[in-house]
Design a protein around this motif. Structure first.
Motif, PDB file in Angstrom:
ATOM      1  N   PHE A 132       0.826  -1.205   0.000  1.00 61.31           N
ATOM      2  CA  PHE A 132       0.000   0.000   0.000  1.00 61.31           C
ATOM      3  C   PHE A 132       0.864   1.261   0.000  1.00 61.31           C
ATOM      4  CE2 PHE A 132      -2.726  -3.011   2.668  1.00 61.31           C
ATOM      5  CZ  PHE A 132      -3.353  -3.527   1.541  1.00 61.31           C
ATOM      6  N   PRO A 133       0.324   2.383  -0.473  1.00 60.90           N
ATOM      7  CA  PRO A 133       1.108   3.623  -0.595  1.00 60.90           C
ATOM      8  C   PRO A 133       1.646   4.139   0.736  1.00 60.90           C
ATOM      9  CG  PRO A 133      -0.900   3.766  -1.891  1.00 60.90           C
ATOM     10  CD  PRO A 133      -1.010   2.516  -1.087  1.00 60.90           C
ATOM     11  N   ASP A 145     -16.860  -2.731  -8.761  1.00 60.20           N
ATOM     12  CA  ASP A 145     -15.455  -2.555  -9.149  1.00 60.20           C
ATOM     13  C   ASP A 145     -14.526  -3.341  -8.226  1.00 60.20           C
ATOM     14  OD1 ASP A 145     -16.039  -0.932 -11.304  1.00 60.20           O
ATOM     15  OD2 ASP A 145     -15.812   0.927 -10.170  1.00 60.20           O
ATOM     16  N   LYS A 146     -14.840  -3.332  -6.933  1.00 58.75           N
ATOM     17  CA  LYS A 146     -14.027  -4.099  -5.983  1.00 58.75           C
ATOM     18  C   LYS A 146     -14.136  -5.594  -6.256  1.00 58.75           C
ATOM     19  CE  LYS A 146     -14.174  -0.778  -2.146  1.00 58.75           C
ATOM     20  NZ  LYS A 146     -14.630  -0.537  -0.758  1.00 58.75           N
ATOM     21  N   GLU A 154      -0.336  -4.850 -10.294  1.00 55.04           N
ATOM     22  CA  GLU A 154      -0.856  -5.352 -11.560  1.00 55.04           C
ATOM     23  C   GLU A 154      -2.335  -5.021 -11.755  1.00 55.04           C
ATOM     24  OE1 GLU A 154      -0.499  -9.572 -13.978  1.00 55.04           O
ATOM     25  OE2 GLU A 154       1.110  -8.858 -12.668  1.00 55.04           O
ATOM     26  N   ASN A 155      -3.105  -5.154 -10.676  1.00 53.19           N
ATOM     27  CA  ASN A 155      -4.558  -4.970 -10.803  1.00 53.19           C
ATOM     28  C   ASN A 155      -5.092  -3.717 -10.132  1.00 53.19           C
ATOM     29  OD1 ASN A 155      -4.894  -7.333 -12.279  1.00 53.19           O
ATOM     30  ND2 ASN A 155      -5.183  -8.601 -10.443  1.00 53.19           N
ATOM     31  N   GLY A 156      -4.224  -3.011  -9.388  1.00 49.75           N
ATOM     32  CA  GLY A 156      -4.679  -1.790  -8.727  1.00 49.75           C
ATOM     33  C   GLY A 156      -5.039  -2.028  -7.281  1.00 49.75           C
ATOM     34  N   ILE A 157      -5.337  -0.934  -6.579  1.00 54.84           N
ATOM     35  CA  ILE A 157      -5.649  -0.981  -5.154  1.00 54.84           C
ATOM     36  C   ILE A 157      -7.120  -0.640  -4.936  1.00 54.84           C
ATOM     37  CG2 ILE A 157      -4.954   1.439  -4.792  1.00 54.84           C
ATOM     38  CD1 ILE A 157      -3.882   0.561  -2.047  1.00 54.84           C
ATOM     39  N   ALA A 158      -7.748  -1.328  -4.022  1.00 56.84           N
ATOM     40  CA  ALA A 158      -9.166  -1.103  -3.746  1.00 56.84           C
ATOM     41  C   ALA A 158      -9.327   0.057  -2.769  1.00 56.84           C
ATOM     42  CB  ALA A 158      -9.791  -2.377  -3.168  1.00 56.84           C
TER      43      ALA A 158
END
Length: 443
Positions: free
Chosen positions: A318-319, A358-359, A346-350
């Motif tokens: 996580f950022p 989307d989640k 690869e798939n992004g962060i929720a």
């Protein structure tokens, strides 16, 4: 022909292990051609040295040559304006070892003796050549009329040294960690053979790090392979040079496969210790009990197969988290030619502003990555519930799992006993990957 005597040609360095500290600071010892020298001496084989080094090292070189029972120690040339001190940041080779040769760009090589005169004195049957920034092509040309066998390690500083050479070269030796093999030879046997198609090469030896090795004879179109043998390693510096020495020896005559196994075992024992006395004792035990030790099962995982090994790295990537350990692990896996997968990257962060749908789509994508992977490494940057869920899903699917717990967060007995391997350091993780994914290879 008389009993085998190998003349080792190359540079002598002061290996400085920045990550191995003793009471006097970083551990240092003679490196370069002395790694192979220790192997020859430990097995009581005949060898001699022809070296380039700064003059200040001569006393130490002569002292250690006497201690290691060389049949001759000859100085080919001096190195001026540079100390030939090699800094080593990563001794165990979890990833790139970060070699740095101090002041290398200003080094001047001054010839002190001719190779011809040294050959007359030593009368070797074999040459083991480690190319360097000295005029290696000149050395090669000096061997044109040499009637013995020539073995060349192409790991470093090797471009174009065979230009114009017409005589047979007995062995070309390469490591898959070298840029020459990865870039120039495209990391394949076909690329390697194509690169040397204009030369008369009897055999190619490719050392594949912790994944074993193979030897290819192009004329016969025969390939031999050998496993590597797991040991708790202290370092990996010079381990390949030890392999070279045992491999080119006349031990076991023409039985290449048997000699490869002995070389792998002796190399593994070299990685265990920095003490020559201890290594000598271990090498003697291996050689003296080889028929029994020969039955040991080793690990085989070729370089080109590792790219197909997809490794899912489960972690709170996580950022707002310090992910430098995660980045280091990713770099190390890439260095060993595996294919790590970082799902969040690869798939992004929720994030909170994402819709439920989307989640859910993102979740399905992560599950698809999990199902496609061959191995999972759970990195405990803290006790993240998502990481544990991914660990459990893969374990339930029957795939191998590793927990990497660098901060000692995990105290739960159930979690500790779930993975195949529970690791505290990145080198332990890398070795566990080989143990999980490598096939077992015996006699």
């Amino acid at each position: 022909m008389h009993k085998q005597t190998v003349l080792i040609i190359g540079e002598v360095f002061i290996d400085t292990h920045l990550d191995i500290i003793d009471k006097n600071g970083p551990l240092v010892r003679l490196g370069g051609i002395f790694h192979s020298a220790r192997a020859f001496a430990s097995l009581e084989l005949n060898y001699a040295l022809a070296y380039y080094a700064p003059d200040y090292l001569d006393d130490d070189i002569n002292e250690w040559s006497f201690f290691l029972h060389t049949k001759g120690c000859h100085k080919l040339g001096s190195i001026n304006k540079a100390p030939n001190v090699m800094l080593i940041n990563e001794s165990k080779e979890a990833g790139d070892q970060g070699y740095y040769n101090i002041l290398k760009d200003q080094a001047e090589y001054i010839d002190r003796d001719t190779l011809g005169s040294i050959l007359d004195i030593v009368n070797p049957t074999d040459i083991l050549l480690f190319p360097g920034r000295y005029d290696t092509s000149k050395i090669i040309k000096s061997l044109h009329n040499f009637d013995g066998k020539i073995h060349i390690d192409f790991h470093y500083d090797s471009e174009n040294i065979l230009s114009g050479v017409t005589r047979e070269i007995e062995t070309i030796i390469l490591s898959t960690s070298s840029e020459f093999y990865k870039a120039v030879c495209c990391g394949t046997l076909e690329g390697l053979v194509g690169k040397f198609k204009d030369y008369n090469i009897h055999k190619f030896l490719i050392k594949e790090n912790r994944g074993g090795s193979f030897c290819y004879l192009p004329t016969e179109q025969v390939q031999y392979e050998s496993a590597s043998y797991y040991v708790p390693s202290m370092h990996s510096v010079g381990v390949g040079d030890v392999y070279n020495a045992v491999f080119i020896s006349n031990m076991f005559g023409t039985d290449i496969a048997k000699r490869m196994r002995l070389a792998a075992l002796c190399a593994a024992k070299y990685a265990e210790t920095m003490s020559y006395e201890k290594y000598h004792e271990n090498a003697q035990l291996v050689n003296g009990n080889f028929n029994e030790i020969n039955e040991l099962i080793g690990i085989r995982l070729p370089w080109n197969e590792r790219k197909q090994v997809k490794i899912y790295i489960a972690a709170p990537d996580f950022p707002d988290i310090d992910t430098r350990i995660l980045d280091r692990l990713n770099e190390c896996l890439l260095y060993h030619n595996f294919s790590p997968i970082l799902p969040i990257r690869e798939n992004g962060i929720a994030t909170r502003d994402l819709s439920y749908m989307d989640k859910h789509i993102m979740y399905q994508k992560d599950v698809a990555l999990l199902e496609d992977c061959n191995l999972l490494i759970a990195v405990l940057l803290y006790n993240d519930p998502g990481t544990f869920v991914e660990l459990g899903m893969i374990k339930r699917a029957g795939k191998p799992t590793i927990i990497y717990d660098p901060f000692n967060y995990c105290e739960n007995m159930f979690v500790q006993h779930t993975p195949d391997y529970f690791c505290k350091t990145v080198i332990d993780v890398i070795e566990a990957v080989y143990l999980c994914m490598g096939r077992r290879l015996g006699t």
